[in-house]
Design an enzyme around this catalytic site. Structure first.
Site, PDB file in Angstrom:
ATOM      1  N   GLN A 196      47.287  40.198  19.520  1.00  0.00           N
ATOM      2  CA  GLN A 196      47.720  41.628  18.910  1.00  0.00           C
ATOM      3  C   GLN A 196      48.808  41.770  17.767  1.00  0.00           C
ATOM      4  O   GLN A 196      49.101  42.822  17.383  1.00  0.00           O
ATOM      5  CB  GLN A 196      48.719  42.112  20.300  1.00  0.00           C
ATOM      6  CG  GLN A 196      47.854  42.133  21.699  1.00  0.00           C
ATOM      7  CD  GLN A 196      48.681  42.547  22.577  1.00  0.00           C
ATOM      8  OE1 GLN A 196      48.828  43.686  23.156  1.00  0.00           O
ATOM      9  NE2 GLN A 196      49.161  41.491  23.333  1.00  0.00           N
ATOM     10  N   ASN A 197      48.902  40.420  17.370  1.00  0.00           N
ATOM     11  CA  ASN A 197      49.727  40.253  16.007  1.00  0.00           C
ATOM     12  C   ASN A 197      48.925  40.574  14.665  1.00  0.00           C
ATOM     13  O   ASN A 197      47.656  40.379  14.791  1.00  0.00           O
ATOM     14  CB  ASN A 197      50.420  39.008  15.913  1.00  0.00           C
ATOM     15  CG  ASN A 197      51.230  38.862  17.205  1.00  0.00           C
ATOM     16  OD1 ASN A 197      51.812  39.506  17.897  1.00  0.00           O
ATOM     17  ND2 ASN A 197      51.561  37.422  17.441  1.00  0.00           N
ATOM     18  N   HIS A 206      44.700  44.173  16.399  1.00  0.00           N
ATOM     19  CA  HIS A 206      45.115  45.196  15.637  1.00  0.00           C
ATOM     20  C   HIS A 206      45.191  45.026  14.353  1.00  0.00           C
ATOM     21  O   HIS A 206      45.851  45.855  13.519  1.00  0.00           O
ATOM     22  CB  HIS A 206      46.826  45.468  16.246  1.00  0.00           C
ATOM     23  CG  HIS A 206      46.890  45.837  17.647  1.00  0.00           C
ATOM     24  ND1 HIS A 206      47.896  45.294  18.292  1.00  0.00           N
ATOM     25  CD2 HIS A 206      46.218  46.610  18.253  1.00  0.00           C
ATOM     26  CE1 HIS A 206      47.701  45.944  19.550  1.00  0.00           C
ATOM     27  NE2 HIS A 206      46.734  46.560  19.578  1.00  0.00           N
ATOM     28  N   CYS A 259      41.087  51.399   1.993  1.00  0.00           N
ATOM     29  CA  CYS A 259      41.305  52.607   1.608  1.00  0.00           C
ATOM     30  C   CYS A 259      40.884  53.711   2.264  1.00  0.00           C
ATOM     31  O   CYS A 259      39.756  53.086   3.149  1.00  0.00           O
ATOM     32  CB  CYS A 259      40.358  52.548   0.475  1.00  0.00           C
ATOM     33  SG  CYS A 259      40.048  54.475  -0.574  1.00  0.00           S
ATOM     34  N   CYS A 317      43.455  53.495  -4.556  1.00  0.00           N
ATOM     35  CA  CYS A 317      42.377  52.949  -4.716  1.00  0.00           C
ATOM     36  C   CYS A 317      41.675  52.502  -5.947  1.00  0.00           C
ATOM     37  O   CYS A 317      41.497  53.614  -6.416  1.00  0.00           O
ATOM     38  CB  CYS A 317      41.420  53.355  -3.672  1.00  0.00           C
ATOM     39  SG  CYS A 317      39.642  52.333  -3.417  1.00  0.00           S
ATOM     40  N   CYS A 361      37.923  54.324  -5.744  1.00  0.00           N
ATOM     41  CA  CYS A 361      37.611  55.758  -5.435  1.00  0.00           C
ATOM     42  C   CYS A 361      38.957  56.607  -5.795  1.00  0.00           C
ATOM     43  O   CYS A 361      38.768  57.862  -5.820  1.00  0.00           O
ATOM     44  CB  CYS A 361      37.146  55.984  -4.153  1.00  0.00           C
ATOM     45  SG  CYS A 361      38.210  56.068  -2.867  1.00  0.00           S
ATOM     46  N   GLY A 394      53.313  35.472  25.065  1.00  0.00           N
ATOM     47  CA  GLY A 394      54.205  36.040  24.176  1.00  0.00           C
ATOM     48  C   GLY A 394      53.945  37.642  23.997  1.00  0.00           C
ATOM     49  O   GLY A 394      54.070  38.119  23.005  1.00  0.00           O
ATOM     50  N   SER A 395      53.439  38.352  25.388  1.00  0.00           N
ATOM     51  CA  SER A 395      53.173  39.626  25.402  1.00  0.00           C
ATOM     52  C   SER A 395      53.727  40.382  26.364  1.00  0.00           C
ATOM     53  O   SER A 395      53.590  39.813  27.527  1.00  0.00           O
ATOM     54  CB  SER A 395      51.756  39.898  25.046  1.00  0.00           C
ATOM     55  OG  SER A 395      51.464  41.450  24.981  1.00  0.00           O
ATOM     56  N   CYS A 414      57.357  29.832  23.905  1.00  0.00           N
ATOM     57  CA  CYS A 414      56.041  29.483  23.738  1.00  0.00           C
ATOM     58  C   CYS A 414      55.952  28.239  22.997  1.00  0.00           C
ATOM     59  O   CYS A 414      55.141  27.297  23.261  1.00  0.00           O
ATOM     60  CB  CYS A 414      55.181  30.594  22.678  1.00  0.00           C
ATOM     61  SG  CYS A 414      55.282  32.437  23.714  1.00  0.00           S
TER      62      CYS A 414
END
EC number: 2.3.1.-
Length: 315
Positions: free
Chosen positions: A144-145, A162, A170, A221, A224, A261-262, A305
């Site tokens: 999730q990091n 994530h 962009c 960007c 564009c 670790g969550s 951990c």
């Protein structure tokens, strides 16, 4: 409690940014953002060893608690997480997309924090999981990091649920570019800009005043002209369905699941624990403090951990 690190960023003659650290405790202190934990319980260590030994297709899910020992703060840890230290809250996806001033504030803070954030290195827990993969014990790793520390440690059977702060996206054309290249563009656009930061946030930014932010120039960007966003899932956004489906498939292939670790407070990760429970997979949790899934786990350990994982023999 507020931690003020007094980072002052000034332009040098060599067109680099210099950080002055005024606090006695270095940002690199491995214990700065790690909550207190009890001493290792040898019986619990033996139980985790048995859990890993019996696992043939182990899926591991990691969260911010694995990276606090690398000096990166998290949001929820008691006394040391962002929510405990300050009244600040993470940026919301809708606000970032809708508001140019909010994007300006975000990128100014991220620009100052990037040299420190990008320099963080894996700790023994990251290296242990990479070794488990190399030896064939780890079937898949879901993190999730957004800090790229698993990639730095050499993990390849990896899904960054994530996204990753080391990539920029962009919002209009979808072009992906390295975050390091954007840092150079920031420097060119802001040759005389300087700021003094107080405090460090989990995802690579720092705390600045509104006055400092107002004069900061943000590039668009290069392909564009659209607005740029880090390639991560902000709060209020959702993980893409194809990525969710991919991880569900990996869970269905697994014979056990280890959380590292969550607290599993965010549903994007918690849903895979529910899937594992439906499949009647054995679940173990290594996390300092309670989690959303403690009642679903056959084994719960409250330890660092990086202190515990290297003790486990994956063979």
């Amino acid at each position: 409690m507020r931690m003020s690190f007094g980072l002052t960023f000034k332009r040098t003659a060599k067109v680099r940014w210099r950080a002055n650290f005024s606090q006695q405790c270095s940002l690199r202190s491995t214990g700065l953002f790690v909550p207190p934990s009890p001493p290792l319980d040898t019986e619990k260590v033996k139980e985790l060893q048995r859990f890993i030994t019996l696992s043939k297709r182990l899926l591991v899910m990691t969260g911010a608690g694995i990276s606090t020992e690398s000096g990166i703060p998290d949001y929820r840890s008691e006394k040391v997480g962002l929510y405990a230290r300050t009244d600040r809250r993470p940026i919301q996806h809708g606000d970032f997309v809708r508001s140019a001033p909010i994007r300006q504030r975000y990128w100014a803070r991220n620009f100052v924090g990037w040299p420190q954030f990008s320099s963080h290195q894996p700790n023994p827990a990251h290296w242990a999981l990479s070794n488990w993969e190399r030896l064939g014990k780890l079937h898949w790793l879901v993190t999730q990091n957004v800090d790229a520390l698993h990639t730095k440690a050499g993990s390849q059977r990896l899904t960054e649920l994530h996204g990753c702060m080391h990539r920029v996206l962009c919002l209009d054309c979808g072009e992906q570019t390295p975050r390091g290249a954007l840092q150079e563009r920031f420097q060119v656009l802001n040759p005389t800009w300087s700021a003094e930061a107080h405090g460090l946030a989990p995802d690579g930014d720092v705390f600045l005043t509104e006055e400092e932010v107002q004069s900061f120039q943000v590039p668009s960007c290069s392909r564009c002209g659209g607005p740029l966003k880090p390639d991560v899932v902000f709060f209020g956004d959702t993980v893409k369905p194809d990525k969710v489906d991919f991880v569900h498939k990996r869970v269905n292939e697994a014979d056990s699941l280890l959380v590292v670790g969550s607290s599993l407070q965010v549903y994007s990760g918690y849903r895979f624990i529910l899937t594992a429970r439906e499949k009647k997979l054995p679940i173990a949790i290594l996390n300092i403090g309670p989690t959303r899934s403690d009642d679903l786990a056959s084994l719960k350990l409250d330890s660092r951990c990086g202190e515990l994982l290297p003790l486990i023999d994956p063979r």
